[in-house]
Design a protein around this motif. Structure first.
Motif, PDB file in Angstrom:
ATOM      1  N   ALA A 246      35.091  38.513  38.959  1.00 37.92           N
ATOM      2  CA  ALA A 246      34.498  37.213  39.265  1.00 37.92           C
ATOM      3  C   ALA A 246      33.375  37.401  40.277  1.00 37.92           C
ATOM      4  N   LEU A 247      32.231  36.805  39.999  1.00 40.86           N
ATOM      5  CA  LEU A 247      31.067  37.023  40.844  1.00 40.86           C
ATOM      6  C   LEU A 247      31.268  36.474  42.249  1.00 40.86           C
ATOM      7  N   ASP A 248      32.032  35.396  42.379  1.00 38.22           N
ATOM      8  CA  ASP A 248      32.211  34.807  43.703  1.00 38.22           C
ATOM      9  C   ASP A 248      33.138  35.617  44.600  1.00 38.22           C
ATOM     10  N   GLN A 249      33.688  36.727  44.089  1.00 41.82           N
ATOM     11  CA  GLN A 249      34.507  37.625  44.895  1.00 41.82           C
ATOM     12  C   GLN A 249      33.741  38.870  45.341  1.00 41.82           C
ATOM     13  N   ILE A 250      32.459  38.941  44.953  1.00 43.71           N
ATOM     14  CA  ILE A 250      31.649  40.134  45.220  1.00 43.71           C
ATOM     15  C   ILE A 250      30.712  39.877  46.391  1.00 43.71           C
ATOM     16  N   ALA A 251      30.649  40.841  47.310  1.00 44.17           N
ATOM     17  CA  ALA A 251      29.749  40.751  48.463  1.00 44.17           C
ATOM     18  C   ALA A 251      28.407  41.426  48.186  1.00 44.17           C
ATOM     19  N   LEU A 252      28.439  42.582  47.500  1.00 44.68           N
ATOM     20  CA  LEU A 252      27.233  43.370  47.316  1.00 44.68           C
ATOM     21  C   LEU A 252      27.345  44.231  46.076  1.00 44.68           C
ATOM     22  N   VAL A 253      26.265  44.265  45.299  1.00 41.92           N
ATOM     23  CA  VAL A 253      26.156  45.177  44.159  1.00 41.92           C
ATOM     24  C   VAL A 253      24.947  46.072  44.408  1.00 41.92           C
ATOM     25  N   THR A 254      25.168  47.381  44.428  1.00 44.55           N
ATOM     26  CA  THR A 254      24.080  48.342  44.602  1.00 44.55           C
ATOM     27  C   THR A 254      23.817  49.029  43.273  1.00 44.55           C
ATOM     28  N   ILE A 255      22.579  48.974  42.819  1.00 44.47           N
ATOM     29  CA  ILE A 255      22.192  49.553  41.523  1.00 44.47           C
ATOM     30  C   ILE A 255      21.576  50.935  41.759  1.00 44.47           C
ATOM     31  N   SER A 256      22.087  51.944  41.065  1.00 46.52           N
ATOM     32  CA  SER A 256      21.492  53.275  41.181  1.00 46.52           C
ATOM     33  C   SER A 256      20.084  53.240  40.603  1.00 46.52           C
ATOM     34  N   GLN A 257      19.150  53.844  41.294  1.00 44.17           N
ATOM     35  CA  GLN A 257      17.749  53.768  40.895  1.00 44.17           C
ATOM     36  C   GLN A 257      17.384  54.953  40.011  1.00 44.17           C
ATOM     37  N   LEU A 258      17.154  54.660  38.743  1.00 50.57           N
ATOM     38  CA  LEU A 258      16.792  55.700  37.788  1.00 50.57           C
ATOM     39  C   LEU A 258      15.286  55.921  37.737  1.00 50.57           C
ATOM     40  N   ALA A 259      14.529  54.913  38.175  1.00 48.03           N
ATOM     41  CA  ALA A 259      13.067  55.013  38.144  1.00 48.03           C
ATOM     42  C   ALA A 259      12.512  54.721  39.533  1.00 48.03           C
ATOM     43  N   PRO A 260      11.397  55.346  39.905  1.00 51.69           N
ATOM     44  CA  PRO A 260      10.793  55.068  41.212  1.00 51.69           C
ATOM     45  C   PRO A 260      10.179  53.669  41.227  1.00 51.69           C
ATOM     46  N   PRO A 261       9.931  53.105  42.396  1.00 51.16           N
ATOM     47  CA  PRO A 261       9.271  51.800  42.468  1.00 51.16           C
ATOM     48  C   PRO A 261       7.850  51.897  41.949  1.00 51.16           C
ATOM     49  N   PRO A 262       7.257  50.792  41.546  1.00 47.89           N
ATOM     50  CA  PRO A 262       5.876  50.842  41.043  1.00 47.89           C
ATOM     51  C   PRO A 262       4.917  51.324  42.113  1.00 47.89           C
ATOM     52  N   GLU A 263       3.905  52.020  41.692  1.00 47.15           N
ATOM     53  CA  GLU A 263       2.911  52.566  42.620  1.00 47.15           C
ATOM     54  C   GLU A 263       2.078  51.438  43.212  1.00 47.15           C
ATOM     55  N   GLU A 264       1.861  51.488  44.515  1.00 43.92           N
ATOM     56  CA  GLU A 264       1.059  50.456  45.161  1.00 43.92           C
ATOM     57  C   GLU A 264      -0.424  50.715  44.924  1.00 43.92           C
ATOM     58  N   PRO A 265      -1.189  49.665  44.598  1.00 44.98           N
ATOM     59  CA  PRO A 265      -2.634  49.845  44.448  1.00 44.98           C
ATOM     60  C   PRO A 265      -3.276  50.153  45.790  1.00 44.98           C
ATOM     61  N   LYS A 266      -4.378  50.879  45.784  1.00 42.59           N
ATOM     62  CA  LYS A 266      -5.051  51.295  47.015  1.00 42.59           C
ATOM     63  C   LYS A 266      -5.982  50.193  47.507  1.00 42.59           C
ATOM     64  N   VAL A 267      -5.402  49.050  47.853  1.00 40.52           N
ATOM     65  CA  VAL A 267      -6.160  47.912  48.363  1.00 40.52           C
ATOM     66  C   VAL A 267      -5.359  47.283  49.494  1.00 40.52           C
ATOM     67  N   ILE A 268      -5.963  46.306  50.157  1.00 35.26           N
ATOM     68  CA  ILE A 268      -5.226  45.540  51.146  1.00 35.26           C
ATOM     69  C   ILE A 268      -4.228  44.658  50.401  1.00 35.26           C
ATOM     70  N   LEU A 269      -2.964  44.778  50.751  1.00 36.46           N
ATOM     71  CA  LEU A 269      -1.915  44.031  50.071  1.00 36.46           C
ATOM     72  C   LEU A 269      -1.465  42.843  50.912  1.00 36.46           C
ATOM     73  N   ALA A 270      -0.999  41.815  50.225  1.00 37.79           N
ATOM     74  CA  ALA A 270      -0.449  40.639  50.882  1.00 37.79           C
ATOM     75  C   ALA A 270       1.062  40.633  50.717  1.00 37.79           C
ATOM     76  N   LEU A 271       1.745  40.169  51.751  1.00 36.74           N
ATOM     77  CA  LEU A 271       3.188  39.975  51.690  1.00 36.74           C
ATOM     78  C   LEU A 271       3.444  38.489  51.832  1.00 36.74           C
ATOM     79  N   ILE A 272       3.886  37.858  50.742  1.00 31.18           N
ATOM     80  CA  ILE A 272       4.183  36.428  50.756  1.00 31.18           C
ATOM     81  C   ILE A 272       5.637  36.229  51.138  1.00 31.18           C
ATOM     82  N   SER A 273       5.874  35.449  52.191  1.00 36.03           N
ATOM     83  CA  SER A 273       7.227  35.118  52.642  1.00 36.03           C
ATOM     84  C   SER A 273       7.506  33.663  52.302  1.00 36.03           C
ATOM     85  N   GLY A 274       8.579  33.436  51.531  1.00 38.66           N
ATOM     86  CA  GLY A 274       8.919  32.084  51.116  1.00 38.66           C
ATOM     87  C   GLY A 274       9.822  31.393  52.117  1.00 38.66           C
TER      88      GLY A 274
END
Length: 405
Positions: free
Chosen positions: A177-205
């Motif tokens: 049951a999902l409401d009994q779970i605190a944390l799920v950690t997913i093993s990473q099979l692929a690296p994160p996407p490469e960041e473009p060589k520009v000034i990046l923005a971080l949007i905080s909601g």
């Protein structure tokens, strides 16, 4: 995965906020040198100039000197549901709507309905619990339950109510049951996407989601944003349109600004007291971009900082500068996790000489701002001591600690 456009951020933003009414809050613009300007409106032209609408008229500053834009109409608030951490460290907060073939559909207050593939996920954290994603890579998918138990294996499916796991512990498929779970950690099979060589923005909601990418255009009530992942149902576009009233701040990554949390110190010394530094185990190691208790972002007097160092007395962090930087800037104080307690003192050394020393700070002390000239300095050492009364609840922060070239 398709890479983001190589066009620079400063050449692709062109925006004007709507006309300001009497009830419309101001916008705060903070530059890299820690100067703050309150504006009624803002636009950025194709030449990389930031036009600020002020009561006294227009002010123009270079866009590459802007650190962040804060929209004071909406402060971040505590979210319900889940926090989904992506492989690049970005987070999306929301609720799980349904299972997809290789992921989940999520309803987010910031983004609306988005698809999150298992390949882009690092962790799912139940916001009603206190568990935090591990910083190291996991060999298998891992589940931590609210009860304290755990299981591991391969996540097969996640619905709005349950999770199916091909368990390597029980050697069979298990449904939880999902409401009994605190944390799920997913093993990473692929690296994160490469960041473009520009000034990046971080949007905080305002829901505490945080996304890194390129702003394409901001006008009227929305911002067009190029994300590093394909979130839409068609799966063929990185473009998102975000409502401006869902955003609390937009920060910028600038090549001339290096956060200490993005580099490693050359030396780390941590010990609970000054009396026996070699024989006592120190359980509160310094943290990058989160408080020292690992429970969330750094927070000083209610203000959250998404960049900085969470530390505990007594801590010494040394960084090699090699004469490359002109300034060191940080906001220092006790973290809110100290619950108004603790006693600390911050000291900064440049090439072995004391360059800054705070007063002894207690739970009711106001934070202090450090703005040091580091021109030609070869080494920076940050010291947090216990204020002379041992180390109890001495949870503190070098918030926003950064070096400017």
């Amino acid at each position: 995965m398709k890479k983001a456009s190589g066009l620079g951020l400063l050449c692709v933003i062109l925006f004007t906020l709507p006309a300001i009414s009497q009830n419309t809050p101001k916008i705060e613009i903070c530059d890299m040198d820690n100067n703050t300007i309150a504006a009624d409106g803002i636009s950025i032209d194709a030449e990389g100039k930031c036009h600020l609408t002020l009561a006294a008229g227009e002010q123009i500053i270079p866009c590459d000197s802007v650190l962040e834009i804060v929209f004071s109409q909406s402060a971040p608030r505590k979210s319900a549901g889940w926090e989904f951490t992506l492989t690049n460290g970005d987070t999306v907060c929301g609720i799980i709507k349904e299972a997809l073939k290789d992921g989940i559909k999520v309803e987010s207050a910031l983004l609306g309905d988005v698809n999150l593939g298992f390949g882009s996920l690092k962790a799912l954290r139940n916001l009603s619990g206190s568990a935090q994603p591990a910083t190291e890579k996991q060999a298998e998918d891992t589940i931590q339950f609210l009860s304290g138990d755990s299981d591991k294996g391969v996540v097969a499916e996640i619905t709005k109510d349950s999770l199916k796991l091909n368990s390597s512990v029980y050697k069979k498929e298990k449904t939880y049951a999902l409401d009994q779970i605190a944390l799920v950690t997913i093993s990473q099979l692929a690296p994160p996407p490469e960041e473009p060589k520009v000034i990046l923005a971080l949007i905080s909601g305002i829901d505490n989601s945080r996304l890194t990418g390129q702003i394409k255009k901001l006008e009227g009530k929305t911002v067009s944003f190029s994300a590093p992942y394909k979130f839409n149902s068609a799966g063929n576009s990185n473009e998102l349109v975000i409502a401006l009233d869902k955003i609390s701040r937009i920060s910028f990554r600038n090549p001339n600004c290096v956060y200490l949390s993005d580099i490693s110190p050359s030396s780390v010394k941590e010990y609970p007291t000054l009396y026996d530094p070699d024989h006592i185990i120190f359980p509160w190691n310094y943290q990058k971009d989160r408080n020292v208790m690992k429970t969330g972002p750094i927070s000083v007097k209610g203000k959250k900082f998404y960049k900085g160092l969470g530390v505990h007395a007594n801590c010494e962090l040394t960084y090699k500068l090699d004469g490359k930087f002109r300034k060191f800037i940080a906001t220092v104080g006790l973290d809110d996790t100290a619950e108004g307690k603790g006693t600390v003192q911050f000291v900064v050394y440049l090439d072995g000489k004391k360059a800054y020393e705070s007063k002894v700070m207690k739970g009711d002390s106001a934070p202090e701002t450090i703005n040091l000239d580091t021109s030609g300095a070869k080494e920076l050492k940050l010291v947090l001591n216990d204020g002379g009364d041992l180390h109890i609840l001495d949870r503190a922060a070098w918030a926003g600690a950064r070096l400017l070239k």
